[in-house]
Design an enzyme around this catalytic site. Sequence first.
Site, PDB file in Angstrom:
ATOM      1  CE1 TYR A  55      -3.259   2.941   0.656  1.00 35.30           C
ATOM      2  CE2 TYR A  55      -2.023   3.362   2.669  1.00 35.30           C
ATOM      3  CZ  TYR A  55      -2.964   3.753   1.744  1.00 35.30           C
ATOM      4  OH  TYR A  55      -3.605   4.959   1.902  1.00 35.30           O
ATOM      5  CG  ASP A  70      -1.910  13.357   4.097  1.00 32.62           C
ATOM      6  OD1 ASP A  70      -1.891  13.715   2.902  1.00 32.62           O
ATOM      7  OD2 ASP A  70      -2.715  12.531   4.555  1.00 32.62           O
ATOM      8  CG  ASP A  98      -4.005   8.368  -0.603  1.00 32.58           C
ATOM      9  OD1 ASP A  98      -5.040   8.742  -1.177  1.00 32.58           O
ATOM     10  OD2 ASP A  98      -3.674   8.763   0.531  1.00 32.58           O
ATOM     11  CG  ASP A 100      -4.337  12.948  -1.750  1.00 32.36           C
ATOM     12  OD1 ASP A 100      -4.283  12.071  -0.869  1.00 32.36           O
ATOM     13  OD2 ASP A 100      -3.493  13.852  -1.848  1.00 32.36           O
ATOM     14  NE  ARG A 174      -9.677   8.927   3.370  1.00 33.05           N
ATOM     15  CZ  ARG A 174      -8.507   9.384   3.786  1.00 33.05           C
ATOM     16  NH1 ARG A 174      -7.391   8.796   3.392  1.00 33.05           N
ATOM     17  NH2 ARG A 174      -8.444  10.440   4.576  1.00 33.05           N
ATOM     18  CD  GLU A 204      -8.876   7.209   7.445  1.00 29.01           C
ATOM     19  OE1 GLU A 204      -8.976   6.075   7.966  1.00 29.01           O
ATOM     20  OE2 GLU A 204      -7.812   7.657   6.973  1.00 29.01           O
ATOM     21  CG  ASN A 227      -5.964   3.694   7.318  1.00 29.51           C
ATOM     22  OD1 ASN A 227      -4.895   3.098   7.282  1.00 29.51           O
ATOM     23  ND2 ASN A 227      -6.053   5.010   7.256  1.00 29.51           N
TER      24      ASN A 227
END
Length: 317
Positions: A55, A70, A98, A100, A174, A204, A227
């Site tokens: 990942y 981040d 990811d 975003d 997500r 999340e 996660n």
Amino acid sequence: MSITNTTLPADETYIAPATRLRQLISQEGVCVQAPGVYDGICARVAIESGFKVMYQSGAMTTAARLGKADLAFASLNDFAQNGQMIANIDPRIPLIADADTGFGSPPNIARMVQVYHQSGIAGFHIEDQVTNKRCGHLAGKQLVDMETWRARIRACVIGRKAIYGGSDIVIIARTDALAVEGYNAALERLVAARECGADMGFLEAIETEEQIKNAVKVLAPMPLMVNCVSLGKTPWFPPEVLGSWGVKLAIYPGAASKSVLHTIRRAYKYLMETGKDDAEAMGLDPKGFFSVMGLQEEVAIDQAAGGAAFANFNNSK
């Protein structure tokens, strides 16, 4: 693109990384572990350790490539270039990346899917935060409205369908709505994503065993990903327990990066105070380090091609 899988058996059947990922997450009662990787060293060690999926964390990629928190600093190119390098070290180990918020409007999102596919990335997750997003375990998150969220997922599906020759790339939806609008609203967003064509759900900062079990039930047949962020908002559950609850995938974005940070701090402190490199005591000489990085495979290429650059290599340090 790196050519490092030269030791594959000649009769091994090729399986596209995305197809392999789909096979892994379709196993009954099994939660696949995907450690966070952000550079070639992490990826090599994850492969050496026997993990079946990797990942690429957006937070850790941003930290490693840009030295930034981040907070949406990384671009599509940052993510895709890093992902291409990692995914092609050993294409038998699928990489989830990811994405975003998708890096723009629906056309940009569709392009992202195609760029990720071309990079060898097997799956990605896209979220419902506003463009100026932040880590899902930080406070103060803001969400886009439901129709914008649906448009993002539809754009992913459109982008995948437009890939010449077809693609199995896994679309993971997500939502960060739990912290903003509550648990039921978060489930509504994932159900909406499922209806728009998402392959997997990612709630999340999910907080309890009950929430996880209920999400698995509500989202079915779309599988759930969890996660596992150390010291984050989600409790730590063993993968076998998550698998028994119906969770198909668990990601560990900070598994390497946080440990590395502590290790580097200790090593540099020791160097500053003593003038010595504490890695010497760990017993890994340069050849040993490069062996983890695929050195023997490169030597094999040279020998197979009739080269002599490494003729005496195995007798040297």
